[in-house]
Motif scaffolding. Structure first.
Motif, mmCIF file in Angstrom:
data_model
loop_
_atom_site.group_PDB
_atom_site.id
_atom_site.type_symbol
_atom_site.label_atom_id
_atom_site.label_comp_id
_atom_site.label_asym_id
_atom_site.label_seq_id
_atom_site.Cartn_x
_atom_site.Cartn_y
_atom_site.Cartn_z
ATOM 1 N N ASP A 51 26.852 41.464 46.540
ATOM 2 C CA ASP A 51 28.099 41.618 46.636
ATOM 3 C C ASP A 51 28.792 42.610 47.487
ATOM 4 O O ASP A 51 29.684 43.401 47.055
ATOM 5 N N LEU A 52 28.655 42.103 48.568
ATOM 6 C CA LEU A 52 29.287 43.246 49.732
ATOM 7 C C LEU A 52 30.481 43.552 49.731
ATOM 8 O O LEU A 52 31.046 44.438 50.092
ATOM 9 N N LEU A 53 31.416 42.523 49.330
ATOM 10 C CA LEU A 53 32.606 42.295 49.346
ATOM 11 C C LEU A 53 33.433 42.616 48.078
ATOM 12 O O LEU A 53 34.486 42.722 48.045
ATOM 13 N N GLN A 54 32.549 42.872 47.069
ATOM 14 C CA GLN A 54 32.995 43.487 45.794
ATOM 15 C C GLN A 54 34.150 42.477 45.324
ATOM 16 O O GLN A 54 35.348 42.799 44.841
ATOM 17 N N THR A 55 33.800 41.255 45.331
ATOM 18 C CA THR A 55 34.454 39.990 44.858
ATOM 19 C C THR A 55 34.074 39.509 43.355
ATOM 20 O O THR A 55 34.518 38.635 42.875
ATOM 21 N N GLN A 56 33.110 39.936 42.916
ATOM 22 C CA GLN A 56 32.299 39.598 41.559
ATOM 23 C C GLN A 56 33.312 40.416 40.403
ATOM 24 O O GLN A 56 33.094 41.640 40.330
ATOM 25 N N LYS A 57 33.917 39.612 39.803
ATOM 26 C CA LYS A 57 35.042 40.331 39.036
ATOM 27 C C LYS A 57 35.003 39.365 37.505
ATOM 28 O O LYS A 57 35.071 38.128 37.605
ATOM 29 N N MET A 58 35.277 39.904 36.573
ATOM 30 C CA MET A 58 35.155 39.340 35.257
ATOM 31 C C MET A 58 36.764 39.467 34.546
ATOM 32 O O MET A 58 37.019 40.481 34.159
ATOM 33 N N ARG A 59 37.555 38.352 34.880
ATOM 34 C CA ARG A 59 38.769 38.313 34.410
ATOM 35 C C ARG A 59 39.178 36.879 33.930
ATOM 36 O O ARG A 59 38.911 35.877 34.591
ATOM 37 N N TYR A 60 39.670 36.839 32.556
ATOM 38 C CA TYR A 60 39.650 35.678 31.972
ATOM 39 C C TYR A 60 40.819 35.931 30.716
ATOM 40 O O TYR A 60 41.018 37.066 30.179
ATOM 41 N N THR A 61 41.364 34.749 30.343
ATOM 42 C CA THR A 61 42.348 35.060 29.247
ATOM 43 C C THR A 61 41.763 33.785 28.026
ATOM 44 O O THR A 61 41.523 32.752 28.383
ATOM 45 N N MET A 62 41.605 34.427 26.881
ATOM 46 C CA MET A 62 41.317 33.587 25.523
ATOM 47 C C MET A 62 42.551 33.195 24.952
ATOM 48 O O MET A 62 43.488 34.085 24.724
ATOM 49 N N TYR A 63 42.865 31.912 24.860
ATOM 50 C CA TYR A 63 43.732 31.627 24.080
ATOM 51 C C TYR A 63 43.488 30.801 22.855
ATOM 52 O O TYR A 63 42.647 29.797 22.558
ATOM 53 N N SER A 64 43.647 31.968 21.627
ATOM 54 C CA SER A 64 43.221 31.518 20.333
ATOM 55 C C SER A 64 44.344 31.218 19.299
ATOM 56 O O SER A 64 45.470 30.571 19.843
ATOM 57 N N ILE A 65 43.998 31.394 17.904
ATOM 58 C CA ILE A 65 45.041 31.117 17.071
ATOM 59 C C ILE A 65 46.368 31.971 16.953
ATOM 60 O O ILE A 65 45.972 32.951 16.784
ATOM 61 N N ASN A 66 47.535 31.658 17.431
ATOM 62 C CA ASN A 66 48.511 32.547 17.580
ATOM 63 C C ASN A 66 48.215 33.818 18.317
ATOM 64 O O ASN A 66 48.971 34.792 17.773
ATOM 65 N N SER A 67 47.351 33.727 19.247
ATOM 66 C CA SER A 67 47.102 34.931 19.958
ATOM 67 C C SER A 67 46.452 34.662 21.241
ATOM 68 O O SER A 67 46.094 33.452 21.300
ATOM 69 N N MET A 68 46.630 35.670 22.112
ATOM 70 C CA MET A 68 45.994 35.612 23.327
ATOM 71 C C MET A 68 45.415 36.928 23.881
ATOM 72 O O MET A 68 46.069 37.911 23.717
ATOM 73 N N PHE A 69 44.289 36.725 24.509
ATOM 74 C CA PHE A 69 43.666 38.089 24.605
ATOM 75 C C PHE A 69 42.927 37.973 26.164
ATOM 76 O O PHE A 69 42.226 37.116 26.522
ATOM 77 N N SER A 70 43.408 38.980 26.860
ATOM 78 C CA SER A 70 43.012 39.017 28.331
ATOM 79 C C SER A 70 42.076 40.301 28.642
ATOM 80 O O SER A 70 42.048 41.207 28.178
ATOM 81 N N THR A 71 41.204 39.944 29.293
ATOM 82 C CA THR A 71 40.137 40.737 30.234
ATOM 83 C C THR A 71 40.192 40.974 31.523
ATOM 84 O O THR A 71 40.066 40.023 32.313
ATOM 85 N N LYS A 72 40.501 42.105 32.031
ATOM 86 C CA LYS A 72 40.097 42.410 33.499
ATOM 87 C C LYS A 72 39.119 43.566 33.607
ATOM 88 O O LYS A 72 39.228 44.714 33.428
ATOM 89 N N GLN A 73 38.001 42.933 34.207
ATOM 90 C CA GLN A 73 36.750 44.004 34.223
ATOM 91 C C GLN A 73 36.233 43.753 35.599
ATOM 92 O O GLN A 73 35.936 42.831 35.952
ATOM 93 N N ASP A 74 36.229 44.752 36.405
ATOM 94 C CA ASP A 74 35.555 44.760 37.836
ATOM 95 C C ASP A 74 34.457 45.347 37.771
ATOM 96 O O ASP A 74 34.202 46.527 37.365
ATOM 97 N N ILE A 75 33.685 44.334 37.991
ATOM 98 C CA ILE A 75 31.994 44.580 37.939
ATOM 99 C C ILE A 75 31.655 45.339 39.068
ATOM 100 O O ILE A 75 31.795 44.903 40.232
ATOM 101 N N ASP A 76 30.903 46.558 38.908
ATOM 102 C CA ASP A 76 30.498 47.337 40.068
ATOM 103 C C ASP A 76 29.221 46.824 40.453
ATOM 104 O O ASP A 76 28.056 47.466 40.304
ATOM 105 N N SER A 77 29.266 45.798 41.146
ATOM 106 C CA SER A 77 28.037 45.037 41.267
ATOM 107 C C SER A 77 27.505 45.210 42.862
ATOM 108 O O SER A 77 26.598 44.677 43.348
ATOM 109 N N ARG A 78 28.267 45.750 43.553
ATOM 110 C CA ARG A 78 27.850 45.845 45.140
ATOM 111 C C ARG A 78 26.802 47.139 45.060
ATOM 112 O O ARG A 78 26.907 47.987 44.670
ATOM 113 N N CYS A 79 25.845 46.657 45.770
ATOM 114 C CA CYS A 79 24.652 47.745 45.803
ATOM 115 C C CYS A 79 23.657 47.248 47.087
ATOM 116 O O CYS A 79 23.661 46.193 47.747
#
Length: 230
Positions: free
Chosen positions: A173-201
């Protein structure tokens, strides 16, 4: 029950039903080219969901979704051009969610398009260099919509003394482009996750093989005389 914060709990679900998966797939191959086309039908799909619990508190748990169907196709090419030995792969998949509870007002049918390019250079039989690229478009999976992402990796391999000494260099992951970003659309709710995975090594490996010979000890044939007598 697990307490995350004043607004979120996590819990299990003892009433989950086992998922039933039915798949039909066709594969065609010609020399270095492979094409795959498939259909999958999943009943009682187990999905990670979120819904109101008490007051302003939401609970994240697992529940069954009645039915999810999906179509997918892939094309893989592995030609050879001298020392250049690439592998190209293109994939597309799309789910069809039949549920009137989750994701109301939101499209959960975004197709997933992905590409992968493995560029391998076999400079000699004991010296190879690989530069690999991958890309995933934004797509929907069960009741979540994921953002696009990708990766650039490198690998250098060199062996010495008839494969007794092996030297590796990895870069992930030399360019640090692996990211965990998603939105869950559930019952009367919405949950977003923005996680920058530090996978460059980067890593370096040195390996010594004490017995690199391909021959194996097969014994002295102590039973050959008995087998001949019989």
């Amino acid at each position: 029950m697990q307490y995350d914060n004043r607004y979120e709990y996590q819990g299990g679900n003892p009433l989950l039903k086992p998922a039933q998966v039915h798949t039909v797939e066709m594969t065609a191959t010609r020399t270095w080219l492979t094409f795959t086309l498939g259909y999958k039908n999943t009943k009682n799909q187990v999905a990670y969901v979120m819904h109101p619990y008490e007051g302003n508190i939401f609970i994240k748990t697992y529940e069954n979704i009645d039915k999810i169907q999906s179509l997918y196709a892939s094309l893989t090419a592995s030609p050879r051009f001298g020392i250049y030995q690439p592998m190209y792969e293109a994939n597309i998949s799309k789910q069809f969610l039949e549920d009137n509870i989750y994701g109301i007002g939101v499209s959960l049918g975004h197709p997933r398009i992905s590409f992968r390019m493995n560029n391998r250079f076999a400079i000699t039989k004991d010296f190879t260099v690989s530069v690999n690229l991958s890309y995933n478009s934004s797509y929907a999976s069960t009741i979540s919509v994921y953002k696009e992402g990708g990766s650039l990796d490198v690998n250098v391999y060199k062996s010495f003394f008839n494969n007794k000494l092996v030297f590796h260099i990895w870069g992930r992951d030399l360019l640090q482009t692996q990211k965990m970003r998603y939105t869950m659309y559930s019952i009367n709710s919405m949950f977003s996750t923005k996680q920058d995975i530090d996978s460059r090594c980067f890593s370096i490996g040195l390996q010594y093989n004490f017995n690199a010979s391909k021959s194996k000890y097969k014994g002295t044939g102590a039973g050959n005389s008995e087998k001949g007598r019989m």
